[in-house]
Write a protein that holds these residues in place. Sequence first.
Motif, short mmCIF file in Angstrom:
data_model
loop_
_atom_site.label_atom_id
_atom_site.label_comp_id
_atom_site.label_asym_id
_atom_site.label_seq_id
_atom_site.Cartn_x
_atom_site.Cartn_y
_atom_site.Cartn_z
N MET A 1 -20.06 6.93 76.33
CA MET A 1 -20.09 5.85 75.34
C MET A 1 -20.95 4.71 75.85
O MET A 1 -21.75 4.15 75.10
CB MET A 1 -18.67 5.35 75.07
N LYS A 2 -20.80 4.35 77.13
CA LYS A 2 -21.57 3.27 77.71
C LYS A 2 -22.08 3.67 79.09
O LYS A 2 -21.41 4.41 79.82
CB LYS A 2 -20.74 1.98 77.82
N LEU A 3 -23.26 3.17 79.41
CA LEU A 3 -23.86 3.36 80.72
C LEU A 3 -24.08 1.98 81.33
O LEU A 3 -24.66 1.11 80.69
CB LEU A 3 -25.19 4.10 80.59
N VAL A 4 -23.60 1.79 82.56
CA VAL A 4 -23.70 0.49 83.22
C VAL A 4 -24.56 0.63 84.47
O VAL A 4 -24.31 1.50 85.31
CB VAL A 4 -22.31 -0.06 83.59
N THR A 5 -25.58 -0.23 84.59
CA THR A 5 -26.44 -0.24 85.77
C THR A 5 -26.71 -1.69 86.17
O THR A 5 -26.41 -2.62 85.42
CB THR A 5 -27.79 0.45 85.49
N ASP A 6 -27.32 -1.85 87.36
CA ASP A 6 -27.75 -3.19 87.73
C ASP A 6 -29.09 -3.50 87.05
O ASP A 6 -29.56 -2.72 86.21
CB ASP A 6 -27.83 -3.34 89.25
N LEU A 7 -29.70 -4.61 87.43
CA LEU A 7 -30.86 -5.10 86.70
C LEU A 7 -32.18 -4.50 87.18
O LEU A 7 -33.24 -4.94 86.75
CB LEU A 7 -30.93 -6.64 86.83
N GLY A 8 -32.14 -3.52 88.04
CA GLY A 8 -33.36 -2.94 88.59
C GLY A 8 -34.22 -2.27 87.54
O GLY A 8 -33.72 -1.63 86.60
N THR A 9 -35.53 -2.38 87.70
CA THR A 9 -36.47 -1.77 86.75
C THR A 9 -36.43 -0.25 86.80
O THR A 9 -36.88 0.41 85.86
CB THR A 9 -37.90 -2.24 87.05
N GLU A 10 -35.90 0.31 87.91
CA GLU A 10 -35.82 1.77 88.02
C GLU A 10 -34.88 2.39 86.99
O GLU A 10 -34.89 3.61 86.77
CB GLU A 10 -35.38 2.18 89.43
N ASN A 11 -34.05 1.56 86.36
CA ASN A 11 -33.08 2.08 85.39
C ASN A 11 -33.61 2.08 83.95
O ASN A 11 -32.89 2.45 83.03
CB ASN A 11 -31.80 1.24 85.44
N GLY A 12 -34.87 1.67 83.76
CA GLY A 12 -35.40 1.48 82.42
C GLY A 12 -35.43 2.75 81.57
O GLY A 12 -34.98 2.74 80.42
N ILE A 13 -35.98 3.85 82.12
CA ILE A 13 -36.07 5.08 81.34
C ILE A 13 -34.69 5.65 81.06
O ILE A 13 -34.40 6.10 79.94
CB ILE A 13 -36.95 6.12 82.06
N SER B 1 -25.34 -6.52 90.42
CA SER B 1 -24.77 -5.48 91.27
C SER B 1 -23.28 -5.67 91.57
O SER B 1 -22.49 -4.71 91.49
CB SER B 1 -25.55 -5.39 92.58
N PRO B 2 -22.81 -6.90 91.92
CA PRO B 2 -21.37 -7.06 92.20
C PRO B 2 -20.48 -6.77 91.00
O PRO B 2 -19.30 -6.48 91.18
CB PRO B 2 -21.26 -8.54 92.63
N ARG B 3 -21.04 -6.85 89.79
CA ARG B 3 -20.25 -6.58 88.59
C ARG B 3 -20.14 -5.09 88.28
O ARG B 3 -19.31 -4.69 87.45
CB ARG B 3 -20.87 -7.31 87.40
N ASN B 4 -21.00 -4.30 88.91
CA ASN B 4 -20.94 -2.85 88.69
C ASN B 4 -19.83 -2.28 89.57
O ASN B 4 -20.06 -1.58 90.56
CB ASN B 4 -22.29 -2.22 89.01
N GLN B 5 -18.62 -2.60 89.19
CA GLN B 5 -17.45 -2.52 90.07
C GLN B 5 -17.17 -1.14 90.62
O GLN B 5 -16.97 -0.97 91.82
CB GLN B 5 -16.22 -3.05 89.32
N ARG B 6 -17.13 -0.15 89.75
CA ARG B 6 -16.71 1.18 90.18
C ARG B 6 -17.64 1.76 91.24
O ARG B 6 -17.19 2.26 92.28
CB ARG B 6 -16.64 2.13 88.98
N ILE B 7 -18.95 1.73 91.01
CA ILE B 7 -19.86 2.35 91.97
C ILE B 7 -19.98 1.51 93.23
O ILE B 7 -20.10 2.04 94.34
CB ILE B 7 -21.25 2.58 91.32
N GLU B 8 -19.90 0.18 93.11
CA GLU B 8 -19.95 -0.66 94.30
C GLU B 8 -18.75 -0.41 95.20
O GLU B 8 -18.86 -0.38 96.43
CB GLU B 8 -20.02 -2.14 93.90
N ALA B 9 -17.58 -0.23 94.59
CA ALA B 9 -16.38 0.08 95.37
C ALA B 9 -16.52 1.43 96.06
O ALA B 9 -16.10 1.61 97.21
CB ALA B 9 -15.15 0.06 94.47
N TRP B 10 -17.15 2.38 95.35
CA TRP B 10 -17.32 3.70 95.97
C TRP B 10 -18.31 3.66 97.11
O TRP B 10 -18.14 4.34 98.12
CB TRP B 10 -17.77 4.73 94.93
#
Length: 380
Positions: free
Chosen positions: A189-201, A221-230
């Motif tokens: 339903m939703k995809l969450v990433t940080d602000l990096g340009t590598e995520n554009g495509i 990045s600190p708000r991307n909680q699940r992956i940062e915790a992992w």
Amino acid sequence: MADAQQEENLIKEYFSKGFEYKEIIEFLTKNHSINMSIATLKRRIKVYGLQRKNADYDIDVITEKIRTILDGPGCIAGYRHVWHTLKLQGISVPRSVVQHLIKQLDPEGVEQRKAHKLRRRTYHNRGPNDVWHCDGYDKLKPFGFPIHACIDGWSRKILWLYVTRSNNLPQNIAAYYLETVRQLRGCPMKLVTDLGTENGIMASLQSFFRDDIHSHRYVPSPRNQRIEAWWSYFRRSRITWWMNFFKDLEDQQVFNRASELQSECLWFVFASLLQADLDYVKEHWNTHYIRKSRYDTVAGRPDSLYFLPEVNGGVSDIILPVPEHDMVYAQTHVVDNAEHNVFQEYFHYVINTCELQTPGNWRDGLHLYNILLDYANNGM
């Protein structure tokens, strides 16, 4: 329908990974069209000689297995991690025995592992595929081994975990996303990433599949909680060993990151070893048991939580099916990053010509690294 041998192999596999009886039944039914009752499953398990507790074991064999696990990146994990690793290898042994042996074999490591408590914000999620969290990991990037991963927010299942030549190229990240969408036949339903340009495509593909520009969300990045915790878990339990290993190579002047030849040789030898280790980490994490916490997260094994959400209190069928023609269309618009690399071709040539063995562990890898550099520097 599965034959008797296939059915036995499937039951042994799910049993060795620690799944409960009802979970095994659900997996057999949903994934393999094998229907059986709990009573039948218990009879099969007894016939196959499978045991969870009080199984016979050779303490010398167990000691040697643990010593092998500790001789590498597994040395920074706790005894529960080692115990689960033994279970994945089909070895049933009391956890207290594993704990005792690790204290004997690695007393310094036991002292270094300490628990850390964090105050976390509340995280809300309805079920698997409600939100995917993606991010890159750069701790090994100075040595040429950037890593990229994605985790499902509700089940905490790792969906992909790859070492790549670059986690800054949008095409690479989009390829990982598209491969996972193909495997699951749908997108979140939703995809969450940080602000990096590598995520554009990847963000564009998500919006295209969902026909909704709001289905992707950029966050700091600190708000991307699940992956940062992992990543924090990943650092504590595994990747620190590899960081220290490559730093030691530098300190011992075995590796110089300023040398293109040595950097390419390091990638050629250790990329596959590191990826194999990441595959192990992924399976280990996805089959280990996550205990109930005070932060309102579901308990269970990520694979079970992801594939059997209705058994664990989650909402199922959140994933949005993606038609094959949409995936084909997306694939044609993802740039192929295959590049001509004379160094990698040369190392393949030396391997084949000299009939050298590909490494099976870091020790063999270091030996091959030195051999290849010797050939390169002295002519081959």
